[in-house]
Structure formats: structure tokens, C-alpha cells
Design a protein around this motif. Structure first.
Motif, PDB file in Angstrom:
ATOM      1  N   LYS A 135      -8.558  -4.974   5.964  1.00  0.00           N
ATOM      2  CA  LYS A 135      -9.799  -4.571   5.297  1.00  0.00           C
ATOM      3  C   LYS A 135      -9.565  -3.367   4.374  1.00  0.00           C
ATOM      4  CE  LYS A 135     -14.523  -2.981   6.150  1.00  0.00           C
ATOM      5  NZ  LYS A 135     -15.557  -2.649   7.175  1.00  0.00           N
ATOM      6  N   VAL A 136      -8.887  -2.355   4.892  1.00  0.00           N
ATOM      7  CA  VAL A 136      -8.647  -1.146   4.109  1.00  0.00           C
ATOM      8  C   VAL A 136      -7.703  -1.443   2.937  1.00  0.00           C
ATOM      9  CG1 VAL A 136      -7.700   1.192   4.156  1.00  0.00           C
ATOM     10  CG2 VAL A 136      -9.079   0.371   6.071  1.00  0.00           C
ATOM     11  N   SER A 137      -6.692  -2.286   3.178  1.00  0.00           N
ATOM     12  CA  SER A 137      -5.743  -2.613   2.111  1.00  0.00           C
ATOM     13  C   SER A 137      -6.442  -3.319   0.962  1.00  0.00           C
ATOM     14  CB  SER A 137      -4.607  -3.487   2.654  1.00  0.00           C
ATOM     15  OG  SER A 137      -5.061  -4.786   2.987  1.00  0.00           O
ATOM     16  N   GLU A 138      -7.385  -4.209   1.282  1.00  0.00           N
ATOM     17  CA  GLU A 138      -8.128  -4.926   0.240  1.00  0.00           C
ATOM     18  C   GLU A 138      -9.058  -3.986  -0.514  1.00  0.00           C
ATOM     19  OE1 GLU A 138     -10.023  -8.050   2.385  1.00  0.00           O
ATOM     20  OE2 GLU A 138      -8.228  -9.334   2.430  1.00  0.00           O
ATOM     21  N   GLU A 139      -9.722  -3.088   0.195  1.00  0.00           N
ATOM     22  CA  GLU A 139     -10.644  -2.151  -0.444  1.00  0.00           C
ATOM     23  C   GLU A 139      -9.910  -1.160  -1.343  1.00  0.00           C
ATOM     24  OE1 GLU A 139     -13.326  -0.190   2.166  1.00  0.00           O
ATOM     25  OE2 GLU A 139     -13.999  -2.045   3.142  1.00  0.00           O
ATOM     26  N   CYS A 140      -8.708  -0.751  -0.912  1.00  0.00           N
ATOM     27  CA  CYS A 140      -7.961   0.278  -1.646  1.00  0.00           C
ATOM     28  C   CYS A 140      -6.876  -0.309  -2.557  1.00  0.00           C
ATOM     29  CB  CYS A 140      -7.334   1.266  -0.660  1.00  0.00           C
ATOM     30  SG  CYS A 140      -8.538   2.134   0.361  1.00  0.00           S
ATOM     31  N   ASN A 141      -6.762  -1.642  -2.553  1.00  0.00           N
ATOM     32  CA  ASN A 141      -5.798  -2.339  -3.408  1.00  0.00           C
ATOM     33  C   ASN A 141      -4.360  -1.898  -3.142  1.00  0.00           C
ATOM     34  OD1 ASN A 141      -5.125  -4.231  -5.400  1.00  0.00           O
ATOM     35  ND2 ASN A 141      -5.136  -2.691  -7.023  1.00  0.00           N
ATOM     36  N   ILE A 142      -4.009  -1.835  -1.863  1.00  0.00           N
ATOM     37  CA  ILE A 142      -2.642  -1.523  -1.446  1.00  0.00           C
ATOM     38  C   ILE A 142      -2.251  -2.493  -0.343  1.00  0.00           C
ATOM     39  CG2 ILE A 142      -2.745   0.933  -2.056  1.00  0.00           C
ATOM     40  CD1 ILE A 142      -3.391   1.556   0.840  1.00  0.00           C
ATOM     41  N   SER A 143      -0.987  -2.504   0.050  1.00  0.00           N
ATOM     42  CA  SER A 143      -0.530  -3.415   1.091  1.00  0.00           C
ATOM     43  C   SER A 143      -0.884  -2.872   2.472  1.00  0.00           C
ATOM     44  CB  SER A 143       0.978  -3.614   0.994  1.00  0.00           C
ATOM     45  OG  SER A 143       1.648  -2.423   1.367  1.00  0.00           O
ATOM     46  N   PRO A 144      -0.999  -3.760   3.485  1.00  0.00           N
ATOM     47  CA  PRO A 144      -1.240  -3.291   4.846  1.00  0.00           C
ATOM     48  C   PRO A 144      -0.152  -2.332   5.323  1.00  0.00           C
ATOM     49  CG  PRO A 144      -1.686  -5.638   4.709  1.00  0.00           C
ATOM     50  CD  PRO A 144      -1.060  -5.236   3.394  1.00  0.00           C
TER      51      PRO A 144
END
Length: 304
Positions: A135-144
Motif C-alpha cells: 500500500k505504501v509503495s503504491e502511494e509513494c511510487n517506490i518499491s516495497p
């Protein structure tokens, strides 16, 4: 001034620590806007606690100027912390250190929220770490994997804050740049040594310190008080680092997220149907050994 009042609100240190603090010029500019009534943004609150506009609230109270509030509704503290992180990450002036710190803190909050939701549905404890990192990776446009990396960074900074708040503030405010690796390394140091390190950086006016420089200039492998002694020299044995019973556990705690990150990365990018039987057997053996060690450690912690 309709709906403007001199409210008395509460603040929480764990909320305040999520804000990127204004420098002196920025604070003075905001103060002038408020004094000239050109600042119209309401102070956001949750249960009477300031959750956005902390500097503006300070200035309003300082000059006894009425202001508006906007009450927001959340079910728990973790929801608030995730929201604050999201709002702060929208700032155009967000620093790299604060960006990493906030992403790590947002992951922590989301992990608790998702774990709580999953456990309520399944009536048993289920970790929400994977869903939270996604969820955070998608919101912040970074990898898990980067989310886990930043979480290690934020945890290390929190440890530093507990020991030497001034060092924490100077890193967060960009007055002092220390590499990611160094942040994790120095967080393991006992409080006394970390205080000495902070004093040394201040006295030498060092604002940028890379890992090689730390190793070379501060004699990392034989760390001792760094400030020159003005009094007569004390016996060398007194300069030896004091034993810290938490050091090894703290080091392991900061390392484990990288293991999760590596395993998660393999799961995401590997087609196990194409992997050789030998490679899968070796991996299985290592995972079983790791599982056994983890269970043994958990048992010891429960007994203690």
C-alpha cells in the motif's frame, strides 16, 4: 471574525515528530502572515489534539490571536499518524531525510491498522506487513523493498531521538547529513558515546559525514570519547566503551526488516516453476533453520 476563537488545544510529541519543522526564516514569514491576518487556513484537530498547523497554532497562542479549527474524524492514533505522514509528504520542500523518515513511519502505522483488521476478520493474529508495504509503495511510487529500507532508517532515527534528541533534530532539519548506513550504525551506540559523537560534530562544525569518513576520522573500530580532554589524561581503561546490554538486540532489531525485504523481493520477482530443485532445496533448508532460530528466540523472550 465568525467561528474564530482562541482555542486551547493539546499536542502529542509523537505527532509533532512527524512534522518537518520550519527554519527561522520560514517561521518568521508565517508569523508575519498571521499578524497581518493573511493566514486563513484552519488548524486541523482530532479529539482536541493538533494534527496539522502546529507552527501556526504556536503563533496564534503566542500573540493571543483567535483562529479557526477543522475537526477531523479518525478511529485511532495510527490512522492519524498515517494521515499526517501523507500530508507532510505532499510538501514541495520535503527533505530527503524527512521523506524517508515519514515513509517508514507511515508503513509502521499502516502495518498496525491492517494487522488489526485482518486479525478481527480471522480471529487470530495475522501480520499485515506485506499488505502495508504494498500500500505504501503504491502511494509513494517506490518499491516495497525501499519501504522496508526506509522503515529501518526511521527506526534507527527514533532510537537516536531517545538517546540524543538534538542529534535527531539536526538530522531531520538537514543541518547535518549522515548517510543511511551511518544512521543505522550510530543508532546502536550507547547514549554516552552518541553524546560524544554529537559534541564532536558540533565542535568541528561537521555538517556532512559519509560512511568512509566515519570509519577513518572517528576511529570507528575503537570508539572512545572524541572531545579532547582539557584535564589531565585519565587511564586508558576509562575510555573503553561501556557495556550496553541492549546493543546486540538493537542491532538485530534494525537488521530483521532487511531480511523481510529480501524474502519479499524474491517472492515478487521469482518464477519458482523455473528454479532448479537443488536451489529450492537449499533455500528450504535455510528457511527451516531460520524458522527454528526464530521460534527459539521467541520462546526465550516469552520466558524472560
Amino acid at each position: 471574525m465568525h467561528n474564530y476563537n482562541l482555542y486551547t488545544l493539546k499536542t502529542l510529541p509523537e505527532f509533532i515528530s512527524l512534522y518537518q519543522q520550519l527554519n527561522e526564516d520560514e517561521y518568521n514569514q508565517l508569523e508575519q502572515e498571521i499578524l497581518h491576518h493573511s493566514y486563513l487556513t484552519p488548524i486541523c484537530t482530532w479529539n482536541g489534539i493538533v494534527i496539522n498547523g502546529i507552527d501556526a497554532y504556536d503563533i496564534f497562542r503566542k500573540h493571543s490571536i483567535p483562529f479557526r479549527i477543522k475537526r477531523l474524524h479518525f478511529t485511532c492514533k495510527e490512522e492519524v499518524m498515517s494521515w499526517i505522514c501523507t500530508e507532510q509528504l505532499k510538501r514541495k520542500d520535503i527533505t530527503s531525510s524527512n521523506k524517508k523518515y515519514l515513509i517508514g513511519k507511515k508503513y509502521d502505522a499502516e502495518k498496525i491498522l491492517i494487522t488489526r483488521q485482518l486479525s478481527a476478520i480471522n480471529k487470530t493474529h495475522i501480520s499485515g506487513s506485506n499488505m502495508a508495504s504494498k500500500k505504501v509503495s503504491e502511494e509513494c511510487n517506490i518499491s516495497p523493498a525501499t519501504v522496508y529500507k526506509y522503515t529501518t532508517y526511521s527506526h534507527a532515527l527514533d532510537v537516536i531521538n531517545e538517546k540524543v534528541p538534538d542529534l535527531f533534530k539536526r538530522i531531520r532539519s538537514n543541518q547535518l547529513w549522515i548517510s543511511h548506513a551511518n544512521i543505522v550504525e550510530i543508532s546502536i551506540l550507547p547514549k554516552e558515546q552518541l553524546l560524544n559523537l554529537n559534541d564532536y560534530l558540533l565542535s568541528e562544525q561537521i555538517s556532512h559525514l559519509s560512511y568512509p569518513e566515519m570509519k577513518r576520522e572517528l576511529q570507528w573500530n575503537n570508539f572512545a570519547p572524541l572531545i579532547p580532554q582539557k584535564e589531565s589524561p585519565v587511564p586508558a581503561i576509562r575510555n573503553l566503551p561501556k557495556y550496553d546490554p541492549d546493543a546486540e538486540v538493537a542491532s538485530l532489531t534494525l537488521t530483521i526488516p532487511s531480511w523481510d525485504s529480501s524474502i519479499e523481493r524474491v517472492l515478487n520477482v521469482t518464477d519458482f516453476k523455473t528454479v532448479s530443485s537443488l536451489a529450492k532445496t537449499k533455500l528450504k533448508q535455510q528457511l527451516m533453520q531460520l524458522s527454528s532460530t526464530v521460534n527459539k528466540t521467541l520462546k526465550i523472550l516469552e520466558e524472560k
